[in-house]
Design a protein around this motif. Structure first.
Motif, PDB file in Angstrom:
ATOM      1  N   MET A   1      45.586  35.147  19.680  1.00 37.95           N
ATOM      2  CA  MET A   1      44.538  34.128  19.570  1.00 37.95           C
ATOM      3  C   MET A   1      45.164  32.759  19.304  1.00 37.95           C
ATOM      4  O   MET A   1      46.091  32.644  18.522  1.00 37.95           O
ATOM      5  N   SER A   2      44.657  31.711  19.955  1.00 38.95           N
ATOM      6  CA  SER A   2      45.184  30.362  19.750  1.00 38.95           C
ATOM      7  C   SER A   2      44.358  29.640  18.674  1.00 38.95           C
ATOM      8  O   SER A   2      43.276  30.084  18.282  1.00 38.95           O
ATOM      9  N   TRP A   3      44.878  28.485  18.238  1.00 35.53           N
ATOM     10  CA  TRP A   3      44.108  27.677  17.282  1.00 35.53           C
ATOM     11  C   TRP A   3      42.798  27.225  17.913  1.00 35.53           C
ATOM     12  O   TRP A   3      41.759  27.173  17.243  1.00 35.53           O
ATOM     13  N   ASP A   4      42.827  26.877  19.186  1.00 35.83           N
ATOM     14  CA  ASP A   4      41.581  26.473  19.845  1.00 35.83           C
ATOM     15  C   ASP A   4      40.559  27.610  19.831  1.00 35.83           C
ATOM     16  O   ASP A   4      39.358  27.376  19.639  1.00 35.83           O
ATOM     17  N   LEU A   6      40.350  29.925  17.570  1.00 37.94           N
ATOM     18  CA  LEU A   6      39.857  30.008  16.189  1.00 37.94           C
ATOM     19  C   LEU A   6      38.805  28.927  15.923  1.00 37.94           C
ATOM     20  O   LEU A   6      37.756  29.196  15.327  1.00 37.94           O
ATOM     21  N   PHE A   7      39.101  27.710  16.362  1.00 36.72           N
ATOM     22  CA  PHE A   7      38.160  26.609  16.123  1.00 36.72           C
ATOM     23  C   PHE A   7      36.833  26.859  16.843  1.00 36.72           C
ATOM     24  O   PHE A   7      35.758  26.538  16.328  1.00 36.72           O
ATOM     25  N   ARG A   9      35.555  29.813  17.538  1.00 36.21           N
ATOM     26  CA  ARG A   9      34.824  30.860  16.785  1.00 36.21           C
ATOM     27  C   ARG A   9      34.226  30.298  15.508  1.00 36.21           C
ATOM     28  O   ARG A   9      33.171  30.735  15.045  1.00 36.21           O
ATOM     29  N   ALA A  10      34.906  29.312  14.901  1.00 31.92           N
ATOM     30  CA  ALA A  10      34.456  28.758  13.624  1.00 31.92           C
ATOM     31  C   ALA A  10      33.249  27.838  13.781  1.00 31.92           C
ATOM     32  O   ALA A  10      32.570  27.525  12.796  1.00 31.92           O
ATOM     33  N   TYR A  13      29.767  28.426  12.162  1.00 31.28           N
ATOM     34  CA  TYR A  13      29.571  28.316  10.718  1.00 31.28           C
ATOM     35  C   TYR A  13      29.551  26.855  10.320  1.00 31.28           C
ATOM     36  O   TYR A  13      30.558  26.160  10.450  1.00 31.28           O
ATOM     37  N   THR A  15      29.541  24.059   7.675  1.00 33.64           N
ATOM     38  CA  THR A  15      29.822  23.787   6.271  1.00 33.64           C
ATOM     39  C   THR A  15      30.415  22.386   6.161  1.00 33.64           C
ATOM     40  O   THR A  15      30.512  21.667   7.150  1.00 33.64           O
ATOM     41  N   ASP A  16      30.760  21.988   4.963  1.00 35.09           N
ATOM     42  CA  ASP A  16      31.337  20.657   4.782  1.00 35.09           C
ATOM     43  C   ASP A  16      32.423  20.724   3.699  1.00 35.09           C
ATOM     44  O   ASP A  16      32.590  21.741   3.018  1.00 35.09           O
ATOM     45  N   VAL A  17      33.141  19.632   3.550  1.00 34.01           N
ATOM     46  CA  VAL A  17      34.274  19.600   2.632  1.00 34.01           C
ATOM     47  C   VAL A  17      33.815  19.841   1.193  1.00 34.01           C
ATOM     48  O   VAL A  17      34.487  20.544   0.430  1.00 34.01           O
TER      49      VAL A  17
END
Lengths: 43, 159
Positions: A1-4, A6-7, A9-10, A13, A15-17
């Motif tokens: 899986m690449s970082w792209d 992962l991003f 898939r994320a 969700y 959310t915030d800092v």
């Protein structure tokens, strides 16, 4: 899986800092408490 | 009095809040992490405790599968460092690896907490991701830590 991948898939969700900081602080506080209790048990 | 150790300007610690924000929020955290991911000679240092903190928050705010997939990717990127149990994971990772920078959203790391933990032995700059991304100068950094002229990014930050 690449970082792209992962991003992508994320993205579902939202959310915030601030929420991340709160969860992390709570998690680290729990860990500190558990560690203190363990030290007390060991003493 | 112990001497302040020399730091490595290409060695960086991202606290767990920044690692999670990179994945779940984007913005400055991802911009800063892309700067790191783009250069193989820039080292992301992290202890197991630091990654476990981030993984736990991802598990809470997203799901188990995403947290596990993230852990696999970050393991391939990070340089592992060990520190005593109970130390602050970001501060201790920086201290043990002589990292020059900590990226964090926690302003407390800038002063009292760091001083209390390590005093003058910790010679590290704590920056927000936006502050780091704004100041990151790969060419100057490369000249400071490597030989020769900066060749540009040598890694795809999203692979």
């Amino acid at each position: 899986m690449s970082w792209d991948d992962l991003f992508e898939r994320a993205e579902e969700y939202e959310t915030d800092v601030e929420t991340i900081r709160e969860r992390l602080a709570a998690h680290r506080e729990d860990e500190t408490t558990e560690s203190d209790e363990q030290e007390a048990d060991d003493a | 009095m112990p001497e302040t150790p020399e730091t490595n300007p290409a060695r960086i610690v991202a606290d767990a809040d920044v690692l999670v924000a990179d994945l779940l929020v984007g913005g400055p955290a991802r911009e800063a992490m892309d700067d790191i991911r783009s250069h193989s000679w820039v080292e992301l240092v992290a202890s197991d405790a630091l990654l476990e903190d981030a993984e736990e928050v991802i598990r809470e705010l997203a799901d188990e599968d995403l947290a596990a997939a993230w852990r696999e990717e970050i393991e391939a990127l990070r340089v592992e460092v060990e520190h005593p149990e109970g130390d602050h994971p970001a501060l201790a990772s920086a201290y043990r690896s002589q990292a020059a920078h900590i990226l964090s959203y926690d302003e407390g790391l800038r002063s009292a907490e760091a001083s209390a933990a390590f005093g003058s032995r910790l010679n590290v700059s704590v920056k927000t991701p936006a502050g780091f991304a704004g100041l990151f100068d790969a060419a100057s950094l490369y000249e400071a830590v490597e030989d020769g002229e900066y060749p540009g990014p040598d890694r795809d930050p999203r692979k």
